[in-house]
Design a protein around this motif. Sequence first.
Motif, PDB file in Angstrom:
ATOM      1  N   ALA A 159      53.896 -48.290 -25.096  1.00 28.85           N
ATOM      2  CA  ALA A 159      54.009 -48.469 -23.652  1.00 28.85           C
ATOM      3  C   ALA A 159      52.635 -48.556 -22.983  1.00 28.85           C
ATOM      4  O   ALA A 159      51.729 -47.816 -23.337  1.00 28.85           O
ATOM      5  N   VAL A 160      52.524 -49.492 -22.038  1.00 30.38           N
ATOM      6  CA  VAL A 160      51.303 -49.558 -21.235  1.00 30.38           C
ATOM      7  C   VAL A 160      51.536 -48.717 -19.976  1.00 30.38           C
ATOM      8  O   VAL A 160      52.520 -48.919 -19.268  1.00 30.38           O
ATOM      9  N   ALA A 161      50.640 -47.759 -19.722  1.00 32.15           N
ATOM     10  CA  ALA A 161      50.816 -46.890 -18.563  1.00 32.15           C
ATOM     11  C   ALA A 161      49.590 -46.963 -17.662  1.00 32.15           C
ATOM     12  O   ALA A 161      48.464 -47.139 -18.135  1.00 32.15           O
ATOM     13  N   VAL A 162      49.819 -46.869 -16.347  1.00 35.86           N
ATOM     14  CA  VAL A 162      48.704 -46.831 -15.391  1.00 35.86           C
ATOM     15  C   VAL A 162      48.917 -45.666 -14.438  1.00 35.86           C
ATOM     16  O   VAL A 162      49.984 -45.064 -14.408  1.00 35.86           O
ATOM     17  N   ILE A 220      54.477 -48.697 -16.879  1.00 39.03           N
ATOM     18  CA  ILE A 220      54.931 -47.358 -16.524  1.00 39.03           C
ATOM     19  C   ILE A 220      53.820 -46.639 -15.767  1.00 39.03           C
ATOM     20  O   ILE A 220      52.644 -46.739 -16.125  1.00 39.03           O
ATOM     21  N   VAL A 221      54.207 -45.954 -14.704  1.00 35.96           N
ATOM     22  CA  VAL A 221      53.226 -45.252 -13.887  1.00 35.96           C
ATOM     23  C   VAL A 221      53.314 -43.758 -14.204  1.00 35.96           C
ATOM     24  O   VAL A 221      54.404 -43.183 -14.206  1.00 35.96           O
ATOM     25  N   VAL A 222      52.157 -43.155 -14.509  1.00 35.61           N
ATOM     26  CA  VAL A 222      52.135 -41.731 -14.868  1.00 35.61           C
ATOM     27  C   VAL A 222      51.090 -41.002 -14.026  1.00 35.61           C
ATOM     28  O   VAL A 222      50.224 -41.627 -13.419  1.00 35.61           O
ATOM     29  N   ASP A 223      51.233 -39.677 -14.019  1.00 30.25           N
ATOM     30  CA  ASP A 223      50.215 -38.907 -13.307  1.00 30.25           C
ATOM     31  C   ASP A 223      49.121 -38.499 -14.301  1.00 30.25           C
ATOM     32  O   ASP A 223      49.124 -38.913 -15.456  1.00 30.25           O
ATOM     33  N   ARG A 224      48.199 -37.678 -13.838  1.00 30.60           N
ATOM     34  CA  ARG A 224      47.067 -37.218 -14.643  1.00 30.60           C
ATOM     35  C   ARG A 224      47.491 -36.596 -15.959  1.00 30.60           C
ATOM     36  O   ARG A 224      46.808 -36.699 -16.969  1.00 30.60           O
ATOM     37  N   ALA A 225      48.641 -35.886 -15.924  1.00 30.04           N
ATOM     38  CA  ALA A 225      49.093 -35.176 -17.117  1.00 30.04           C
ATOM     39  C   ALA A 225      50.043 -36.033 -17.955  1.00 30.04           C
ATOM     40  O   ALA A 225      50.819 -35.517 -18.737  1.00 30.04           O
ATOM     41  N   SER A 226      50.006 -37.364 -17.733  1.00 31.44           N
ATOM     42  CA  SER A 226      50.878 -38.290 -18.474  1.00 31.44           C
ATOM     43  C   SER A 226      52.350 -38.099 -18.168  1.00 31.44           C
ATOM     44  O   SER A 226      53.199 -38.492 -18.954  1.00 31.44           O
ATOM     45  N   ARG A 227      52.673 -37.442 -17.075  1.00 33.36           N
ATOM     46  CA  ARG A 227      54.083 -37.292 -16.709  1.00 33.36           C
ATOM     47  C   ARG A 227      54.544 -38.539 -15.968  1.00 33.36           C
ATOM     48  O   ARG A 227      53.836 -39.077 -15.118  1.00 33.36           O
ATOM     49  N   TYR A 228      55.749 -38.965 -16.286  1.00 33.12           N
ATOM     50  CA  TYR A 228      56.322 -40.177 -15.701  1.00 33.12           C
ATOM     51  C   TYR A 228      56.526 -40.029 -14.194  1.00 33.12           C
ATOM     52  O   TYR A 228      57.073 -39.031 -13.742  1.00 33.12           O
ATOM     53  N   ILE A 229      56.092 -41.021 -13.398  1.00 30.95           N
ATOM     54  CA  ILE A 229      56.426 -40.968 -11.969  1.00 30.95           C
ATOM     55  C   ILE A 229      57.077 -42.258 -11.439  1.00 30.95           C
ATOM     56  O   ILE A 229      57.687 -42.241 -10.376  1.00 30.95           O
ATOM     57  N   GLY A 230      56.997 -43.364 -12.156  1.00 33.75           N
ATOM     58  CA  GLY A 230      57.648 -44.572 -11.645  1.00 33.75           C
ATOM     59  C   GLY A 230      57.367 -45.792 -12.503  1.00 33.75           C
ATOM     60  O   GLY A 230      56.727 -45.688 -13.555  1.00 33.75           O
ATOM     61  N   MET A 231      57.894 -46.947 -12.063  1.00 28.27           N
ATOM     62  CA  MET A 231      57.714 -48.196 -12.800  1.00 28.27           C
ATOM     63  C   MET A 231      57.139 -49.251 -11.869  1.00 28.27           C
ATOM     64  O   MET A 231      57.563 -49.374 -10.720  1.00 28.27           O
ATOM     65  N   LEU A 232      56.202 -50.021 -12.388  1.00 27.51           N
ATOM     66  CA  LEU A 232      55.665 -51.164 -11.649  1.00 27.51           C
ATOM     67  C   LEU A 232      56.122 -52.418 -12.384  1.00 27.51           C
ATOM     68  O   LEU A 232      55.693 -52.664 -13.524  1.00 27.51           O
TER      69      LEU A 232
END
Lengths: 436, 436
Positions: B127-130, B161-173
């Motif tokens: 997964a690519v996360a930002v 996939i959008v994550v916070d500092r701790a790699s926790r999921y917060i949303g999708m772009l």
Amino acid sequence: LDAGYLARATTRLETSDPPTIANILEAFPWEKRLQIWQLLTPQTKGAVLIELNEEVQDGLIAESLPENLVKTVSGLDIDDLADLYERLPEKVRAAVLQAMDERRRQRFEAVRRYPDDTAGGLMDVDAVAVRGDATLDTVLRYLRRIRRQQGELPEHMDAIIVVDRASRYIGMLSLSDLVSLEENRTVSEVMRAELSPIPALASAKRVARLFEDYDLLSAPVVDEDNKLIGRITVDDVVDVIREEADRALMSAAGLEEESDIFAPIVTSAKRRAVWLGINLINAFLAAWVIEQFEGSIERLVVLAVLMPIVASMGGIAGTQTLTLVIRGIALDQIGPGNIRRILGKELGVITINALLFAFMIATTMMIWHQDSNLALVFSSALAINLLNGAMAGAVIPFVLYKLGIDPALAGGVVLMATTDALGFFTFLGLATFFLL
Amino acid sequence: LDAGYLARATTRLETSDPPTIANILEAFPWEKRLQIWQLLTPQTKGAVLIELNEEVQDGLIAESLPENLVKTVSGLDIDDLADLYERLPEKVRAAVLQAMDERRRQRFEAVRRYPDDTAGGLMDVDAVAVRGDATLDTVLRYLRRIRRQQGELPEHMDAIIVVDRASRYIGMLSLSDLVSLEENRTVSEVMRAELSPIPALASAKRVARLFEDYDLLSAPVVDEDNKLIGRITVDDVVDVIREEADRALMSAAGLEEESDIFAPIVTSAKRRAVWLGINLINAFLAAWVIEQFEGSIERLVVLAVLMPIVASMGGIAGTQTLTLVIRGIALDQIGPGNIRRILGKELGVITINALLFAFMIATTMMIWHQDSNLALVFSSALAINLLNGAMAGAVIPFVLYKLGIDPALAGGVVLMATTDALGFFTFLGLATFFLL
């Protein structure tokens, strides 16, 4: 209990999205369905309606006032509306058409031109297309402009379709390439051209197979001149796959049409009576076979005790082969080219089991009835009927296909008729000849 | 015929892609499969292998030299390799692990941590996360950099996939938003947060339902701490749906394990013998019931003629209810909350049909045998066994679930045992009491 369930359902309803609401509606009987339905806003009603099975849809359409129905369906996506359209009352259809602007009506007509179970019936007509000589930068600007003007892009867009001057399909530009390659490259340099477009008249089943085999997210649909007319997205294909599987399961029990567990009792009773009636004819056929041997049974009543065993075991063996063959045909793995090999294999399998069970049964009979002639006749009849069953199971699907009858629907009935009649005939016939 | 088929297959092979080759392989018996297999390059072998059903996979793995096998599977995607891994010989597994670089091995271990039939087992780990505070422009540059460095982006990427500092999921772009909104906006402004991430231990069935209900193309997978560990794409979900449907069809004929139509004859025979054996026990149970009434049959042999009709019609009625109920439970539409209503409805439906068929049968019997007592007993027994069947069909799935047995596998057998035994008992019992 019931009140508790409704209370819980209502709580769920308030925080639920359309698929969940649809599922709740389907799990309730009609009077509760209508109560729940009344609580929904027109827009939610539309979104829920398209998620419901056809039977429940029809019921709710019949219960709704025309003016409410127009409000409910007017906001739907074009392909969803096209699916529902035929089942709306005439008055509502006219009002819905009336309310469409020219562009929407044209796109609506394009979808309705093709049968439901073809690629054309499944497609969305909102495909975004670009030309091969554009640069990626131009494409990005074009997409931003559409977005500004229309407020949104087509749903589930994973790729943009590339066409030539005459709107003929030439390739796909994935969004993933669009966002990650250099902006000054042209579309035709980076597009993928290996995927053939899907003809509008391809069957839904064929579309599903293509999506499965090639892991597609979307695919272009073209008319006879290779002109782009729409695109199919995988979410619609998932529905096709699920419905196909569902139909296969249901039709084996003669239930192909019945998907509403709370259909009115009389409606359900009528449908199932047809199936019971067909099977009754089968059962009387088997009874007629037995009647020919009444004299034998009178003289040797143990025949009546054992004959159902012979018939039912043939049915079981036959069902196994039938299931494998119907599945193999559906998956394109069984055809005229290898049917003789399949027959050969099934014959091999059932011969081993026929010998095994004949031996077991003969031993059991010697212990139970101490009658070696009876043991011999019974186990021979059982072995023969296992062979009958397997051969019938392999051949019946092909015969039904030739006759244009769906083997998933009729295969089981025809098989049972064969194995019952042949089973009784073999056993009672052998017994009459050798034991009396 | 056969030679022609092979010639055509070879021609197809030369121009075919892996799914087509897999389908051709499955349609041939073993000796031809091996011939075809030898013609493929290691890379094609890998791509074909993952498309085959498990049984054919196992066969080809067993026939391949370890060193060839290492070449075949080393190039596979991580999730595909994880699916195959357990079935590779020990030696090959070691060599495959050996050949992985550190990053690939870590990702491989992450997938293997979860059972096959869970979200964790289905997921891709690429997964690519930002982060939410990035601008769209930054995201685009980031994607271009990954593409330059790794040569490709993850397959089937429709969203980031959008994550916070701790790699926790917060949303999708979604890529669709990324390409069409102004580049200076931030990710958190435009991302969608309504979709809940899928827990790694969610069942594959639950994942399939989510994808179907919400028309998803991909979804994030998180561990117990809501940390992003991968994503599931719809193409893997399509496979789950197809396999689930396939299993339901096959298991009704006791064939759940058997998917290779050219499995070795002895292997197939053994498996089917188990199912035939279970049904033989059923058949003997029914025979035992009949034996208790041998005296009655001896005095009135027409009972032997008619008794299979009573038994089989109960089975048909029961199968219809059973199919509806098993399907309803699978779709979450039938549960403790509405089972009593389902029972009530099924009872209503079958009562109508029981009356209808009792009347028809009684009339037929009056014409056939001119015996009104016999007509009465026969039609009553038939009506009672239709009720038996419907009630058994409604109740058996719940009982089997409680016992931890899959109703799709065992439901039909248990139902038939019930309707046969009760059918013979009711008819012969009533006849003994009223006619003799």
